[in-house]
Design a protein around this motif. Structure first.
Motif, short mmCIF file in Angstrom:
data_model
loop_
_atom_site.label_atom_id
_atom_site.label_comp_id
_atom_site.label_asym_id
_atom_site.label_seq_id
_atom_site.Cartn_x
_atom_site.Cartn_y
_atom_site.Cartn_z
N LEU A 133 2.29 1.70 -3.45
CA LEU A 133 1.28 2.19 -4.39
C LEU A 133 1.33 3.71 -4.50
O LEU A 133 1.17 4.28 -5.59
N LYS A 134 1.58 4.37 -3.39
CA LYS A 134 1.66 5.84 -3.41
C LYS A 134 2.80 6.31 -4.30
O LYS A 134 2.69 7.33 -4.99
N GLU A 163 1.64 5.95 -7.85
CA GLU A 163 0.63 6.95 -8.20
C GLU A 163 1.25 8.31 -8.45
O GLU A 163 0.77 9.08 -9.28
N LEU A 190 -1.33 -6.42 -5.79
CA LEU A 190 -2.57 -5.65 -5.73
C LEU A 190 -2.97 -5.25 -7.15
O LEU A 190 -2.13 -4.89 -7.97
N THR A 191 -4.26 -5.32 -7.43
CA THR A 191 -4.73 -4.94 -8.77
C THR A 191 -4.42 -3.48 -9.06
O THR A 191 -4.20 -3.10 -10.21
N THR A 192 -4.38 -2.67 -8.02
CA THR A 192 -4.07 -1.25 -8.20
C THR A 192 -2.60 -1.05 -8.61
O THR A 192 -2.27 -0.10 -9.31
N ILE A 193 -1.73 -1.96 -8.19
CA ILE A 193 -0.33 -1.91 -8.63
C ILE A 193 -0.25 -2.37 -10.08
O ILE A 193 0.40 -1.73 -10.92
N ASN A 249 0.82 -1.21 0.00
CA ASN A 249 0.00 0.00 0.00
C ASN A 249 0.86 1.26 0.00
O ASN A 249 0.51 2.26 -0.64
N SER A 305 -2.39 -2.14 -12.35
CA SER A 305 -2.99 -1.16 -13.27
C SER A 305 -2.05 0.00 -13.57
O SER A 305 -2.32 0.79 -14.48
N ARG A 306 -0.95 0.09 -12.83
CA ARG A 306 -0.04 1.23 -12.99
C ARG A 306 1.32 0.84 -13.57
O ARG A 306 2.26 1.62 -13.51
#
Length: 200
Positions: free
Chosen positions: A136-137, A140, A159-162, A133, A164-165
């Motif tokens: 991730l920042k 972003e 993580l899916t958020t990772i 987490n 996606s980036r």
């Protein structure tokens, strides 16, 4: 540049285009099974990215400071994040929030010698949830002039958020025929080379 690394032509082609591009993604994910050469290619890519001519030709100071043969990575714009070993058990721990916090603090500094700062993070799929987490920042709000190369064996643990980036490069086993041909060129008897190639 990376002729000594067997196979992975499409990945090499992508990285060669990346080196020449004006606009580049700030984060790449190399994903595939252990032992396919992901780290070896990531290090060669980092060397080329830091090289004055983007060739990794060993003719500049940046290349001298990224010595892939002896593992001496003293280039000031190169960072390598690895899992730490537990002193008591000898087992490797997950990447910790402290390691990511240290990386984030270093991200405040711009490149000092090359045009780019390169950070390779091994086993990014073995990162604690808190660390992921925090990381991730960083994805972003990527620091200017930085390129992150993430290495993983199992993208499903990320993580899916990772995911996606990052731009994902998937690695497959090197064809047996290529391994066999290399072994024969090194003086191994063809019959033995065929057996060794299939074992590998």
């Amino acid at each position: 540049m990376w002729d000594n690394i067997l196979g992975h032509k499409s990945q090499k082609d992508f990285l060669e285009r990346y080196l020449l591009a004006q606009e580049r993604p700030h984060a790449l994910l190399f994903v595939g099974a252990e032992g396919l050469g992901k780290k070896q290619l990531a290090l060669a890519f980092a060397k080329a990215l830091l090289c004055a001519s983007h060739t990794g030709s060993d003719h500049c100071e940046a290349c001298r400071l990224m010595n892939l043969e002896d593992g001496n990575f003293s280039h000031p714009d190169f960072l390598l994040v690895q899992r730490e070993q537990d002193e008591k058990t000898g087992r490797y721990k997950d990447i910790s929030k402290e390691q990511i916090a240290d990386l984030i603090s270093k991200s405040a500094f711009a490149p000092v010698m090359s045009a780019t700062k390169v950070c390779i993070i091994e086993d990014v799929d073995r990162m604690s949830l808190v660390a992921a987490n925090s990381f991730l920042k960083l994805l972003e709000e990527p620091p200017e002039g930085w390129v992150l190369v993430l290495l993983a064996t199992d993208e499903n643990k990320l993580l899916t958020t990772i995911l996606s980036r990052v731009v994902c490069l998937r690695f497959q086993p090197v064809p047996v025929e290529l391994v066999e041909s290399l072994l024969v060129s090194k003086g191994i008897e063809p019959v033995q080379a065929e057996v060794l190639a299939r074992i590998s």
